[in-house]
Every structure is written in C-alpha cells, then in structure tokens.
Design a protein around this motif. Structure first.
Motif, PDB file in Angstrom:
ATOM      1  N   VAL A  34      64.313  34.364  38.698  1.00 35.88           N
ATOM      2  CA  VAL A  34      64.908  35.648  39.061  1.00 35.88           C
ATOM      3  C   VAL A  34      66.360  35.430  39.450  1.00 35.88           C
ATOM      4  O   VAL A  34      66.669  34.550  40.264  1.00 35.88           O
ATOM      5  CB  VAL A  34      64.165  36.323  40.240  1.00 35.88           C
ATOM      6  CG1 VAL A  34      64.753  37.701  40.524  1.00 35.88           C
ATOM      7  CG2 VAL A  34      62.674  36.425  39.970  1.00 35.88           C
ATOM      8  N   GLY A  35      67.237  36.237  38.854  1.00 37.60           N
ATOM      9  CA  GLY A  35      68.650  36.157  39.175  1.00 37.60           C
ATOM     10  C   GLY A  35      69.229  37.517  39.476  1.00 37.60           C
ATOM     11  O   GLY A  35      68.613  38.551  39.232  1.00 37.60           O
ATOM     12  N   LYS A  36      70.442  37.493  40.024  1.00 40.95           N
ATOM     13  CA  LYS A  36      71.172  38.713  40.347  1.00 40.95           C
ATOM     14  C   LYS A  36      72.307  38.879  39.349  1.00 40.95           C
ATOM     15  O   LYS A  36      73.037  37.927  39.071  1.00 40.95           O
ATOM     16  CB  LYS A  36      71.734  38.621  41.761  1.00 40.95           C
ATOM     17  CG  LYS A  36      72.520  39.827  42.204  1.00 40.95           C
ATOM     18  CD  LYS A  36      73.025  39.629  43.619  1.00 40.95           C
ATOM     19  CE  LYS A  36      73.845  40.830  44.070  1.00 40.95           C
ATOM     20  NZ  LYS A  36      74.346  40.628  45.442  1.00 40.95           N
ATOM     21  N   SER A  37      72.455  40.091  38.818  1.00 42.82           N
ATOM     22  CA  SER A  37      73.510  40.357  37.845  1.00 42.82           C
ATOM     23  C   SER A  37      74.754  40.915  38.531  1.00 42.82           C
ATOM     24  O   SER A  37      74.687  41.384  39.674  1.00 42.82           O
ATOM     25  CB  SER A  37      73.022  41.349  36.790  1.00 42.82           C
ATOM     26  OG  SER A  37      73.030  42.672  37.315  1.00 42.82           O
ATOM     27  N   ASP A  38      75.856  40.901  37.800  1.00 42.71           N
ATOM     28  CA  ASP A  38      77.075  41.519  38.307  1.00 42.71           C
ATOM     29  C   ASP A  38      76.952  43.041  38.322  1.00 42.71           C
ATOM     30  O   ASP A  38      77.801  43.733  38.871  1.00 42.71           O
ATOM     31  CB  ASP A  38      78.302  41.067  37.513  1.00 42.71           C
ATOM     32  CG  ASP A  38      78.228  41.428  36.032  1.00 42.71           C
ATOM     33  OD1 ASP A  38      77.161  41.853  35.545  1.00 42.71           O
ATOM     34  OD2 ASP A  38      79.254  41.247  35.350  1.00 42.71           O
ATOM     35  N   ASP A  39      75.868  43.555  37.757  1.00 34.01           N
ATOM     36  CA  ASP A  39      75.553  44.982  37.780  1.00 34.01           C
ATOM     37  C   ASP A  39      74.682  45.319  38.995  1.00 34.01           C
ATOM     38  O   ASP A  39      74.129  46.408  39.087  1.00 34.01           O
ATOM     39  CB  ASP A  39      74.839  45.352  36.471  1.00 34.01           C
ATOM     40  CG  ASP A  39      75.036  46.793  36.076  1.00 34.01           C
ATOM     41  OD1 ASP A  39      75.963  47.444  36.571  1.00 34.01           O
ATOM     42  OD2 ASP A  39      74.232  47.267  35.246  1.00 34.01           O
ATOM     43  N   ARG A  40      74.510  44.345  39.891  1.00 34.30           N
ATOM     44  CA  ARG A  40      73.718  44.460  41.125  1.00 34.30           C
ATOM     45  C   ARG A  40      72.249  44.803  40.845  1.00 34.30           C
ATOM     46  O   ARG A  40      71.648  45.642  41.511  1.00 34.30           O
ATOM     47  CB  ARG A  40      74.360  45.452  42.091  1.00 34.30           C
ATOM     48  CG  ARG A  40      75.704  44.969  42.622  1.00 34.30           C
ATOM     49  CD  ARG A  40      76.271  45.842  43.703  1.00 34.30           C
ATOM     50  NE  ARG A  40      76.437  47.236  43.360  1.00 34.30           N
ATOM     51  CZ  ARG A  40      77.482  47.756  42.738  1.00 34.30           C
ATOM     52  NH1 ARG A  40      78.472  46.996  42.380  1.00 34.30           N
ATOM     53  NH2 ARG A  40      77.540  49.045  42.492  1.00 34.30           N
ATOM     54  N   THR A  41      71.699  44.157  39.813  1.00 29.55           N
ATOM     55  CA  THR A  41      70.279  44.283  39.506  1.00 29.55           C
ATOM     56  C   THR A  41      69.641  42.901  39.553  1.00 29.55           C
ATOM     57  O   THR A  41      70.336  41.885  39.463  1.00 29.55           O
ATOM     58  CB  THR A  41      70.057  44.882  38.103  1.00 29.55           C
ATOM     59  OG1 THR A  41      70.677  44.037  37.130  1.00 29.55           O
ATOM     60  CG2 THR A  41      70.608  46.293  37.994  1.00 29.55           C
TER      61      THR A  41
END
Length: 164
Positions: A34-41
């Motif tokens: 699980v990662g965090k995107s620059d789109d805050r998702t």
C-alpha cells in the motif's frame, strides 16, 4: 518521494497508467503493498487474486448499500479498481476506521471447523480486551450485509486516538 527501485513493478505500472506519483509507502503485508499517491489517495496492489477479489467485492457491497461507516468507524471510499494490476485506489482514512477486506468472505461464511473459529474468537477477545464488544458489533453489522470479516486486528480496525 519514493524512487522507482523502491516500488514493486505493478505499483509503477499502475501509477504510470494513472499519471500519478507514489510519494510514500503506507504498508505491506500478506496481501500486498500500500502506498500514498501525490493525489492523496491510497493505492493497494495485491499479490493474490483471491484477496483482490474479496476486497473489491466487499467494498462494492458496502458502496451498493451506501455504508460509509459502522459505529462511527469510517470505511474508505474506493475511487478506482484495476483488474489487470490487481489494484484498488481509495481514500486515506484516519482512526477510527475499518479497512483491509482481503480475507473477508462475501455472501457465504467461511467453512472452518468450529474449534478453529472458537479459538480465533478467544484469541481476538484476549487481544481486544474491553473493546471486544465493539469489534463484535462491527463484525455483526458487516455480516448483516453479507460480509464475513475475519481479519479483526488492530490496524485493520483502528479506534479513536490509536497510534498506527
């Protein structure tokens, strides 16, 4: 920001398709990464098809029923599913929350021997202590919509103020 060599291949493929960057790792486990995107998702990439399908079906069932929280515990809103990359992109939630439906069963309860289920329940009751009745309430409400949620561990069910 994470560099490409720090990311699993399918995470890179998914991010490229979506034209987003993965900026942080949120976790990993038996079911995937699980990662965090620059789109805050949050982007969850699964290692096993069964876990991906269980989680997708669970979130779809909850969305169909308009269930966004149970007993004040938020359930992340899912934005996208990617069958090819076995990816789910969802809202990032803060405690209190319920997540990680990869081990859930939809429509039919799991077929485990009764002694195994009783042992699991005893272990969970010991783990949760005085919070066990609230965890049981969450599990019961999920079962009423056909989701048999077995992975009741801290981190998957996070109480208010709980440090992760």
């Amino acid at each position: 920001m994470l560099t490409p060599d720090q990311l699993p291949r399918r995470v890179l493929l998914y991010a490229r398709k979506r034209r987003i960057q993965i900026v942080d790792k949120l976790g990993s486990g038996q079911d995937g990464w699980v990662g965090k995107s620059d789109d805050r998702t949050a982007i969850k990439i699964f290692d096993r098809d069964k876990a991906f399908k269980n989680e997708r079906r669970s979130y779809q069932r909850l969305a169909e029923r308009g269930i966004t929280s149970i007993d004040g515990f938020d359930i992340p809103t899912v934005f996208l599913y990617d069958e090819w990359e076995m990816a789910i992109e969802m809202e990032i939630v803060q405690p209190p929350f319920i997540l990680d439906f990869g081990k859930a069963h939809v429509d039919f309860p799991p077929e485990y021997p009764e002694d195994i289920m009783l042992e699991h329940q005893a272990n969970q009751q010991e783990l949760w202590g005085d919070r066990w009745p609230q965890v049981l309430s969450i599990v019961g409400q999920l079962e009423r919509v056909g989701i048999y949620y077995l992975d009741t561990k801290p981190g998957n069910i996070a109480f208010p103020g709980q440090r992760l």
